[in-house]
Design a protein around this motif. Sequence first.
Motif, PDB file in Angstrom:
ATOM      1  N   PHE A   1     -85.625 -79.115 -15.457  1.00  0.00           N
ATOM      2  CA  PHE A   1     -84.917 -78.209 -16.031  1.00  0.00           C
ATOM      3  C   PHE A   1     -85.830 -77.213 -17.206  1.00  0.00           C
ATOM      4  O   PHE A   1     -85.554 -75.961 -17.062  1.00  0.00           O
ATOM      5  CB  PHE A   1     -83.787 -78.893 -16.927  1.00  0.00           C
TER       6      PHE A   1
ATOM      7  N   LEU B   1     -85.767 -79.073   0.883  1.00  0.00           N
ATOM      8  CA  LEU B   1     -85.753 -80.252   0.127  1.00  0.00           C
ATOM      9  C   LEU B   1     -84.413 -80.349  -0.455  1.00  0.00           C
ATOM     10  O   LEU B   1     -84.232 -80.950  -1.467  1.00  0.00           O
ATOM     11  CB  LEU B   1     -86.845 -79.906  -1.057  1.00  0.00           C
TER      12      LEU B   1
ATOM     13  N   ARG C   1     -88.305 -84.964   3.931  1.00  0.00           N
ATOM     14  CA  ARG C   1     -89.215 -85.600   3.019  1.00  0.00           C
ATOM     15  C   ARG C   1     -88.685 -85.667   1.681  1.00  0.00           C
ATOM     16  O   ARG C   1     -89.209 -86.202   0.658  1.00  0.00           O
ATOM     17  CB  ARG C   1     -90.734 -84.893   2.952  1.00  0.00           C
TER      18      ARG C   1
ATOM     19  N   LEU D   1     -70.659 -72.144 -11.685  1.00  0.00           N
ATOM     20  CA  LEU D   1     -71.383 -73.111 -10.845  1.00  0.00           C
ATOM     21  C   LEU D   1     -71.200 -74.605 -11.237  1.00  0.00           C
ATOM     22  O   LEU D   1     -71.225 -75.266 -10.469  1.00  0.00           O
ATOM     23  CB  LEU D   1     -72.561 -72.557 -11.032  1.00  0.00           C
TER      24      LEU D   1
ATOM     25  N   ALA E   1     -84.008 -81.434  -4.327  1.00  0.00           N
ATOM     26  CA  ALA E   1     -84.721 -80.325  -5.341  1.00  0.00           C
ATOM     27  C   ALA E   1     -83.956 -79.701  -6.161  1.00  0.00           C
ATOM     28  O   ALA E   1     -84.421 -78.938  -6.969  1.00  0.00           O
ATOM     29  CB  ALA E   1     -85.471 -79.503  -4.449  1.00  0.00           C
ATOM     30  N   GLY E   2     -82.554 -80.287  -6.384  1.00  0.00           N
ATOM     31  CA  GLY E   2     -81.959 -79.459  -7.440  1.00  0.00           C
ATOM     32  C   GLY E   2     -81.111 -78.262  -6.784  1.00  0.00           C
ATOM     33  O   GLY E   2     -81.114 -77.924  -5.743  1.00  0.00           O
ATOM     34  N   GLN E   3     -80.547 -77.642  -8.008  1.00  0.00           N
ATOM     35  CA  GLN E   3     -79.949 -76.323  -7.447  1.00  0.00           C
ATOM     36  C   GLN E   3     -80.769 -75.374  -6.670  1.00  0.00           C
ATOM     37  O   GLN E   3     -81.981 -75.215  -6.895  1.00  0.00           O
ATOM     38  CB  GLN E   3     -79.547 -75.678  -8.902  1.00  0.00           C
ATOM     39  N   ASP E   4     -79.953 -75.106  -5.619  1.00  0.00           N
ATOM     40  CA  ASP E   4     -80.822 -73.971  -4.548  1.00  0.00           C
ATOM     41  C   ASP E   4     -80.991 -72.680  -5.465  1.00  0.00           C
ATOM     42  O   ASP E   4     -80.143 -71.853  -5.527  1.00  0.00           O
ATOM     43  CB  ASP E   4     -80.166 -73.746  -3.165  1.00  0.00           C
ATOM     44  N   LEU E   5     -82.324 -72.406  -5.933  1.00  0.00           N
ATOM     45  CA  LEU E   5     -82.609 -71.110  -6.668  1.00  0.00           C
ATOM     46  C   LEU E   5     -82.538 -70.054  -5.886  1.00  0.00           C
ATOM     47  O   LEU E   5     -82.224 -68.929  -6.354  1.00  0.00           O
ATOM     48  CB  LEU E   5     -83.882 -71.444  -7.311  1.00  0.00           C
TER      49      LEU E   5
ATOM     50  N   ARG F   1     -90.513 -89.257  -6.162  1.00  0.00           N
ATOM     51  CA  ARG F   1     -91.058 -88.962  -7.431  1.00  0.00           C
ATOM     52  C   ARG F   1     -89.783 -88.223  -7.904  1.00  0.00           C
ATOM     53  O   ARG F   1     -88.858 -87.863  -7.404  1.00  0.00           O
ATOM     54  CB  ARG F   1     -91.948 -87.622  -6.890  1.00  0.00           C
TER      55      ARG F   1
ATOM     56  N   ALA G   1     -81.149 -81.183 -10.876  1.00  0.00           N
ATOM     57  CA  ALA G   1     -79.812 -81.665 -10.747  1.00  0.00           C
ATOM     58  C   ALA G   1     -80.147 -82.840  -9.425  1.00  0.00           C
ATOM     59  O   ALA G   1     -79.038 -83.506  -9.309  1.00  0.00           O
ATOM     60  CB  ALA G   1     -78.789 -80.549 -10.416  1.00  0.00           C
TER      61      ALA G   1
ATOM     62  N   ASP H   1     -78.565 -80.628 -17.018  1.00  0.00           N
ATOM     63  CA  ASP H   1     -77.508 -80.715 -16.565  1.00  0.00           C
ATOM     64  C   ASP H   1     -77.122 -81.844 -15.511  1.00  0.00           C
ATOM     65  O   ASP H   1     -77.916 -82.592 -15.206  1.00  0.00           O
ATOM     66  CB  ASP H   1     -76.723 -79.074 -16.222  1.00  0.00           C
TER      67      ASP H   1
ATOM     68  N   PHE I   1     -73.153 -69.606 -14.843  1.00  0.00           N
ATOM     69  CA  PHE I   1     -73.638 -71.058 -14.887  1.00  0.00           C
ATOM     70  C   PHE I   1     -72.136 -71.841 -15.086  1.00  0.00           C
ATOM     71  O   PHE I   1     -72.020 -72.988 -14.532  1.00  0.00           O
ATOM     72  CB  PHE I   1     -74.412 -71.145 -16.226  1.00  0.00           C
TER      73      PHE I   1
HETATM   74  C1  LHQ Z   1     -86.617 -74.839  -2.873  1.00  0.00           C
HETATM   75  C2  LHQ Z   1     -86.078 -75.354  -4.040  1.00  0.00           C
HETATM   76  C3  LHQ Z   1     -84.757 -75.124  -4.919  1.00  0.00           C
HETATM   77  C4  LHQ Z   1     -84.637 -73.219  -3.352  1.00  0.00           C
HETATM   78  C5  LHQ Z   1     -87.845 -76.377  -3.040  1.00  0.00           C
HETATM   79  N1  LHQ Z   1     -84.407 -74.135  -4.439  1.00  0.00           N
HETATM   80  N2  LHQ Z   1     -85.792 -74.015  -2.583  1.00  0.00           N
HETATM   81  C6  LHQ Z   1     -77.517 -75.746 -12.202  1.00  0.00           C
HETATM   82  C7  LHQ Z   1     -76.811 -74.573 -12.436  1.00  0.00           C
HETATM   83  C8  LHQ Z   1     -77.400 -73.145 -12.192  1.00  0.00           C
HETATM   84  C9  LHQ Z   1     -78.582 -72.892 -12.149  1.00  0.00           C
HETATM   85  C10 LHQ Z   1     -79.725 -73.442 -12.255  1.00  0.00           C
HETATM   86  O1  LHQ Z   1     -80.021 -74.873 -12.127  1.00  0.00           O
HETATM   87  C11 LHQ Z   1     -78.986 -75.806 -11.873  1.00  0.00           C
HETATM   88  C12 LHQ Z   1     -79.431 -77.181 -11.983  1.00  0.00           C
HETATM   89  C13 LHQ Z   1     -80.957 -77.552 -11.491  1.00  0.00           C
HETATM   90  O2  LHQ Z   1     -81.211 -78.141 -10.492  1.00  0.00           O
HETATM   91  S1  LHQ Z   1     -82.148 -76.601 -12.150  1.00  0.00           S
HETATM   92  C14 LHQ Z   1     -83.577 -77.215 -11.382  1.00  0.00           C
HETATM   93  C15 LHQ Z   1     -83.758 -76.470 -10.094  1.00  0.00           C
HETATM   94  N3  LHQ Z   1     -84.908 -77.094  -9.242  1.00  0.00           N
HETATM   95  C16 LHQ Z   1     -86.143 -76.793  -9.707  1.00  0.00           C
HETATM   96  O3  LHQ Z   1     -86.471 -76.003 -10.385  1.00  0.00           O
HETATM   97  C17 LHQ Z   1     -87.185 -77.468  -8.846  1.00  0.00           C
HETATM   98  C18 LHQ Z   1     -87.708 -76.447  -7.753  1.00  0.00           C
HETATM   99  N4  LHQ Z   1     -88.557 -77.207  -6.768  1.00  0.00           N
HETATM  100  C19 LHQ Z   1     -89.974 -77.760  -7.130  1.00  0.00           C
HETATM  101  O4  LHQ Z   1     -90.350 -77.606  -8.403  1.00  0.00           O
HETATM  102  C20 LHQ Z   1     -90.859 -78.070  -6.022  1.00  0.00           C
HETATM  103  O5  LHQ Z   1     -90.338 -77.903  -4.751  1.00  0.00           O
HETATM  104  C21 LHQ Z   1     -90.809 -79.707  -6.008  1.00  0.00           C
HETATM  105  C22 LHQ Z   1     -91.413 -80.266  -7.330  1.00  0.00           C
HETATM  106  C23 LHQ Z   1     -89.188 -80.127  -5.949  1.00  0.00           C
HETATM  107  C24 LHQ Z   1     -91.273 -80.192  -4.983  1.00  0.00           C
HETATM  108  O6  LHQ Z   1     -92.482 -79.568  -4.646  1.00  0.00           O
HETATM  109  P1  LHQ Z   1     -93.215 -79.643  -3.213  1.00  0.00           P
HETATM  110  O7  LHQ Z   1     -93.314 -80.912  -2.636  1.00  0.00           O
HETATM  111  O8  LHQ Z   1     -94.819 -79.035  -3.582  1.00  0.00           O
HETATM  112  O9  LHQ Z   1     -92.372 -78.482  -2.152  1.00  0.00           O
HETATM  113  P2  LHQ Z   1     -92.366 -77.063  -2.354  1.00  0.00           P
HETATM  114  O10 LHQ Z   1     -92.423 -76.644  -3.559  1.00  0.00           O
HETATM  115  O11 LHQ Z   1     -93.394 -76.470  -1.228  1.00  0.00           O
HETATM  116  O12 LHQ Z   1     -91.068 -76.808  -1.501  1.00  0.00           O
HETATM  117  C25 LHQ Z   1     -90.880 -76.967  -0.201  1.00  0.00           C
HETATM  118  C26 LHQ Z   1     -89.737 -75.709   0.333  1.00  0.00           C
HETATM  119  O13 LHQ Z   1     -88.656 -76.014  -0.507  1.00  0.00           O
HETATM  120  C27 LHQ Z   1     -90.295 -74.509  -0.199  1.00  0.00           C
HETATM  121  O14 LHQ Z   1     -89.920 -73.342   0.523  1.00  0.00           O
HETATM  122  P3  LHQ Z   1     -91.047 -72.806   1.740  1.00  0.00           P
HETATM  123  O15 LHQ Z   1     -90.304 -71.756   2.292  1.00  0.00           O
HETATM  124  O16 LHQ Z   1     -92.078 -72.266   0.718  1.00  0.00           O
HETATM  125  O17 LHQ Z   1     -91.595 -73.943   2.599  1.00  0.00           O
HETATM  126  C28 LHQ Z   1     -89.592 -74.334  -1.699  1.00  0.00           C
HETATM  127  O18 LHQ Z   1     -89.347 -73.014  -1.968  1.00  0.00           O
HETATM  128  C29 LHQ Z   1     -88.219 -75.039  -1.150  1.00  0.00           C
HETATM  129  N5  LHQ Z   1     -87.349 -75.236  -2.384  1.00  0.00           N
HETATM  130  N6  LHQ Z   1     -87.015 -76.535  -4.106  1.00  0.00           N
HETATM  131  N7  LHQ Z   1     -84.476 -75.813  -5.861  1.00  0.00           N
END
Ligand code: LHQ
Length: 262
Positions: A136, A24, A58, A83, A62-66, A131, A113, A144, A80
């Motif tokens: 965070f 994503l 699609r 980064l 999805a923000g930072q790659d966790l 959407r 992000a 952030d 942090f």
């Molecule tokens: C992902 C991610 C992702 C890796 C989906 N990373 N793989 C800054 C500095 C330092 C540290 C931390 O953060 C920051 C800033 C930030 O951005 S913090 C926020 C980080 N982002 C999130 O917490 C969002 C995490 N993702 C989700 O909640 C969901 O994926 C969303 C709501 C975006 C979409 O949900 P769905 O449409 O149901 O898709 P999915 O969850 O099934 O994701 C599809 C694939 O993408 C899946 O991998 P897989 O191998 O199972 O197909 C996810 O693991 C991967 N993915 N977001 N951020």
Amino acid sequence: MSDTVLYDLRDGVATLTLNRPEVLNALTEELLDDLAGILEAARGDNSVRALILTGAGRAFCAGQDLESIRGAYNGGRPDFQALLQDHHHRALRAIRALEKPVIAAVNGVAAGAGMSFACACDLRVASNKARFTTAFTKIGLVPDGAMTYSLPRLVGLSKATELCLLSEMVSAEEALSIGLVNRVVPADDLLSAAGDLAGELAKGPTRAYGLTKKLLEAAMSREFDDLLSVEAKYQVEAGATEDHGNAVAAFLNKQPPVFQGR
Ligand code: LHQ
């Protein structure tokens, strides 16, 4: 440079596509650096007069790659500070520093992000499949990507507080109704709608657009009198452009203006 961000330039419109669709378009250091590099280069490139930021597949982003920082949690924490400062901030600053309109074409989910990047752009055109979630607090972090700067300016403090605290998913329709996005279009029409808007802007008075962007930014943090001074300064600059002179002449000759971007 790698292919984490695709670049296409035609008719003055540069389209930047975040290109990690399998996750994503989650943000890695490499992607952020590539994005920043392209944006920084676009700043001085006179052939670029408007930009579109979108995502492959699609999602928008999805923000930072966790996953990419998973290892850092083994007995510790990611750096942090580094980064954010060295990677996220460089790309965000590059968007805000561009004196050209930047449109986010939000094709799908924008989280964390990823939503911050959409909010940092000047305008947002969303697919009806878009959407938004601040996300965070779902992982115990503060917003952030300058989210607390841009979101209250877009939707007001009350709604921004709700979105930041609850991290609830916001649909494209709700995003339109609260002013988070400017337009919502059917998913299949997103790139043509964003392209039409960017195309219109690319044919416009680029210097005046750039100065307008800086003026709006200044207006948010200035006193009234102070702002009038900034406004006059930028009007002197806009007024000295070839585009202004030609547009006034065209008006007086009852002709449509043709803007060259200088
Ligand atoms: C992902 C991610 C992702 C890796 C989906 N990373 N793989 C800054 C500095 C330092 C540290 C931390 O953060 C920051 C800033 C930030 O951005 S913090 C926020 C980080 N982002 C999130 O917490 C969002 C995490 N993702 C989700 O909640 C969901 O994926 C969303 C709501 C975006 C979409 O949900 P769905 O449409 O149901 O898709 P999915 O969850 O099934 O994701 C599809 C694939 O993408 C899946 O991998 P897989 O191998 O199972 O197909 C996810 O693991 C991967 N993915 N977001 N951020």
